[in-house]
Design an enzyme around this catalytic site. Structure first.
Site, short mmCIF file in Angstrom:
data_model
loop_
_atom_site.label_atom_id
_atom_site.label_comp_id
_atom_site.label_asym_id
_atom_site.label_seq_id
_atom_site.Cartn_x
_atom_site.Cartn_y
_atom_site.Cartn_z
N HIS B 284 0.84 -1.20 0.00
CA HIS B 284 0.00 0.00 0.00
C HIS B 284 0.88 1.25 0.00
O HIS B 284 1.95 1.25 0.59
CB HIS B 284 -0.88 -0.01 1.25
CG HIS B 284 -1.95 1.02 1.24
ND1 HIS B 284 -1.92 2.14 2.04
CD2 HIS B 284 -3.08 1.12 0.51
CE1 HIS B 284 -2.99 2.88 1.82
NE2 HIS B 284 -3.71 2.28 0.90
N SER B 486 -8.02 -15.38 -1.32
CA SER B 486 -8.39 -14.01 -1.59
C SER B 486 -9.79 -13.94 -2.16
O SER B 486 -10.29 -14.89 -2.76
CB SER B 486 -7.38 -13.42 -2.59
OG SER B 486 -7.87 -12.21 -3.12
#
Lengths: 565, 565
Positions: B284, B486
């Site tokens: 991120h 995921s």
């Protein structure tokens, strides 16, 4: 455990005991408490029952007697239990209380002491540099101790909770009690600069949305559930207030005053990477935190007795680092004394010391940044002066259910900041990523409703009430100080921690303060002063203890201790 | 302007036009719009009226006709105006709409184009490294342009607003429209990992309080209106989830994932001041922001095609700085591909490279940190392994109206951090000062209601639905990837920006993704895929344009472009 609010109501019998701890019955077996209890008194034999909600409610509630009483373990009376059970399923605490057969319960005895049963941790509290010389246990900062005070444990629901509704009911009871405590605490709050007087009923319809203004307020993300249109409206208003053109400013709504300071000082550092941070010793702690986070050299500057920055000392400190640019935090209202640094004098000092073009000023206007513009003759915070950024808190003077703030800076600085962000495709100029989209709505709503004139009226009221408080304190022989332009009244610290906690006063060393916000009325101030006078009569009755001297904190002229009165 | 939600209702006629811009009537005079408008159609002569709310309402509303039509400026019909005015004073948008004489208004024509009248700024949007090859205007990042898109200006109330209630009514209308747009946008949201499915009705009673957990969750401040008891309950739950004892952890509820990363990396730096930060290139952006803020050296590590950190490259990068400790950001779910870094392999690599006892691992579990524990066979994030901190977002998988997150670290590290804070009497271990006290309530409420089992069920649903989506995409010939563990489905970026915005997809380069959250149902996914298939048939009809090759993003095996299918 007893609730003082309703001395004769039933609700005091519905006591939710701390959920972490151990309970011992008189067979000397210990049980860990993991869920709320209901305490009932049996009118027939005067025994007490502790009803524990079992994880699996079908095994019914178990009850314990208290070790301090002579009551032994009893069978539960069938009818109240059943009624209780039924009502828990109904999901409404109010209905449950009403239906609980009022005749069968009475007030708990005065000597009822739940701490004797519940071996709970003693709540730790900040001591700081406070005096711990009240009647209460000395409070200390416990660095490194991880203490769970009155923590509300999260427990795993039962399989059939959805069917029975028991869990919902239990949570509703916790929340109802919590709400009551909030009401009580909100009523007695004086020490923190939070305006608790607001009505955002019109916005409750928006509480269901996950509103997120992630990233820059001026650049839309693809996430559609945002409130940028409100945020930019609010920012425009503040830019206008501080005299910066729409196309020359950048800003955003922050999570709190600290984020504003972190941002302002970061921008300063990016503009002058070699810059030294100067801040008065009475600046908010977040300023020094920023210096440490950002690995900046920092010079603490002395203050005058008022709490303002001492510009003579500032000049001396500047002369030590003539080779490096200066980044200055200017306080528009310090945390403790509400002192306003003289912005014009700070700028003059910088220019006379040869720093023209080599300084960046961040104005920390957490509280007074929004009050000052409405005070006649107050020095002006304005981007027409060579300042770089201003921050203000939204939950303080404006009032907002959650902390927030407004940050305004010059667009040119943000461009400088953004150019350096090579690893990002987009402009990343905020400290946080995801950003609360509700706060802009609250601010937009209040600004629209009150407007400049509304704020002006409230500021005047606050200043008037602050003068009133100072007057009442000094006529009672209590040393007090009120800075011009401020609604923060500083006075001797009360001897008793209980009193301090009741009125939620913020304290430092020998002094405490009341920040007069719009929700603080003359009546409330009278209650406070009257109680303080009464208490002082007790504290200082025998002459062994004396009121503290506060001359070094607020000046001899303001001190009314034996030596200075 | 047209609201698709109510094609035949009146509300679509009540159009609030962007408040910043210029409107030109057919006498060629321009007027700046500073307040909302009401658009009505006169059934008798088919003309349109734009009712502008004047600042001083006693001068009545002014109306303009549209330049694109042949309608000239008209007198306002007296009766609807009066009715409107009256109802605005009544303060209720609903009543106003009902009373607005439904027969006299009709749908706006299909070719009605408000942008032709309102010279508003074109909304700028993040382009990033996106392709701007849709039909729409190419969107670009505008660095340094301060654009006010559809901003809702804050205006000064009139003297008698309190009496007339007009302002309240006007704001109510703005809010009602805003609420409607939020409903619409919430419905079509796919791209961001926010669970929009929550019901916090039980908490609405607490919205009126200014709840602030300022400072440390474990140390009470004197400010009484806080929710620390809930916060600590939530923290305990997470510490248990990540296997750290109550007396060994410290943590707090943050404002967002970014604050968690900023905190984790700061703790790492304080533990190892000379440490070098290692993070995969798909981490991120806040991780790299932290490096810059904290003036830390940072090594970007390559990733595998899945998005996971490439531990071979990590080993090579480590060997460059054998003399300095390592601070590593490990992704438990990357932002774009939802890839989970192999924590065990990272630790093994560190130990084999001679960093035992000289590394600090921060796990950025923004999204999957809370989903992974509920996935069978998933590698475990646990403090039984040598990690230093874990952060997770609260508004993502859990769902929360405002961004928030949870940060858990080892108490010993916080002690190290706190000891260094000489200028503070109290422990200052959070990034922010004032802290939102509502977020803990939301989290506490959801954790209590759903529990481990509830989350487990939701995680399973998400993973199932994600597999379903991947299947539907690939059977339609659209290249797609879904990492094990995921719920993020990555696929070719849609050609059309309008489509992307409608479904609120997050895009990067040639790829877009859908993050399957609990509120995303099979029906919604079907709607989405069906529309995508339809649109693709149009975009690629003539063969001039081809679907992008995504082999370099998600691997040849997953790409279904002409070359790789």
């Amino acid at each position: 455990m007893k609730n003082e609010q309703t001395p004769h109501g039933l609700s005091e019998h519905f006591s939710q005991i701390k959920s972490v701890g151990t309970i011992t019955n008189n067979l000397n077996t210990k049980r860990t408490i993991t869920s709320p209890f209901l305490i009932l008194k049996n009118q027939h034999d005067q025994s007490f029952f502790v009803y524990k909600y079992q994880k699996n409610h079908r095994s019914n509630y178990s009850s314990f007697s208290f070790p301090r009483t002579t009551f032994t373990k009893k069978h539960q009376p069938t009818s109240p239990k059943r009624r209780l059970h039924k009502k828990i399923m109904a999901g409404s605490i109010d209905v449950m209380l009403r239906e609980l057969n009022l005749e069968s319960v009475e007030s708990l005895p005065d000597d009822f002491d739940p701490t004797a049963v519940i071996k709970d941790h003693v709540p730790p509290v900040i001591n700081g540099d406070k005096l711990g010389n009240g009647k209460e246990q000395v409070r200390e900062i416990v660095l490194g101790r991880n203490v769970h005070t009155s923590c509300l444990e999260v427990t795993e629901p039962d399989d059939d909770d959805e069917v029975t509704g028991e869990r919902e009911a239990q949570m509703a009871s916790v929340l109802a009690r919590y709400r009551k405590s909030l009401l009580e605490r909100t009523k007695h709050h004086l020490g923190y600069p939070y305006n608790l007087d607001f009505d955002y009923g019109a916005l409750s319809q928006l509480q269901h949305f996950s509103i997120n203004n992630l990233g820059d307020p001026f650049i839309e993300s693809n996430y559609g559930v945002h409130s940028r249109q409100f945020e930019v409206g609010v920012l425009d208003w503040f830019a206008r207030l501080w005299e910066l053109e729409k196309n020359e400013y950048w800003g955003y709504i922050t999570n709190c005053g600290t984020e504003g300071n972190l941002h302002g000082i970061l921008v300063g550092r990016e503009v002058f990477p070699e810059g030294i941070l100067y801040a008065s010793s009475e600046s908010h702690y977040s300023v020094f935190k920023a210096a440490r986070m950002y690995r900046m050299d920092c010079e603490k500057v002395n203050t005058l007795i008022s709490g303002e920055i001492d510009c003579e000392d500032f000049r001396a400190k500047l002369s030590l680092h003539k080779d490096k640019p200066a980044i200055i935090n200017v306080n528009i209202g310090t945390t403790v004394k509400g002192a306003v640094d003289d912005l014009d004098l700070v700028i003059k000092t910088l220019e006379e010391s040869g720093f023209t073009g080599r300084f960046y000023i961040h104005c920390d206007g957490a509280l007074f940044g929004l009050m000052m513009p409405f005070v006649k003759l107050a020095p002006k915070v304005s981007f027409k002066k060579p300042i770089g950024s201003v921050s203000v808190s939204g939950h303080k003077f404006v009032g907002c259910p959650m902390p927030c703030g407004v940050q305004i800076t010059r667009l040119e600085h943000i461009n400088a900041l953004s150019r350096n962000v090579e690893y990002l495709a987009s402009r990343d100029a905020t400290i946080m990523g995801s950003r609360n989209g509700h706060a802009p709505l609250f601010l937009w709503y209040t600004l629209n409703r009150k407007g400049y004139r509304g704020f002006q009226k409230e500021v005047q009221k606050c200043l008037r009430n602050a003068h009133y408080l100072r007057g009442r304190l000094t006529s009672a022989g209590i040393g007090a100080m009120l800075n011009e332009l401020s609604s923060t009244v500083v006075f001797e610290r009360p001897q008793d921690e209980e009193f301090t906690r009741k009125w939620q006063l913020a304290c430092q060393g020998n002094i405490a303060h009341v920040v007069v916000m719009p929700n603080i009325t003359i009546d409330k101030l009278d209650d406070f002063v009257n109680e303080l006078i009464e208490k002082r009569a007790v504290w200082y009755k025998d002459g062994k203890r004396k009121p503290p001297c506060v001359a070094s904190d607020i000046g001899q002229a303001n001190c009314l201790c034996e030596l200075h009165k």
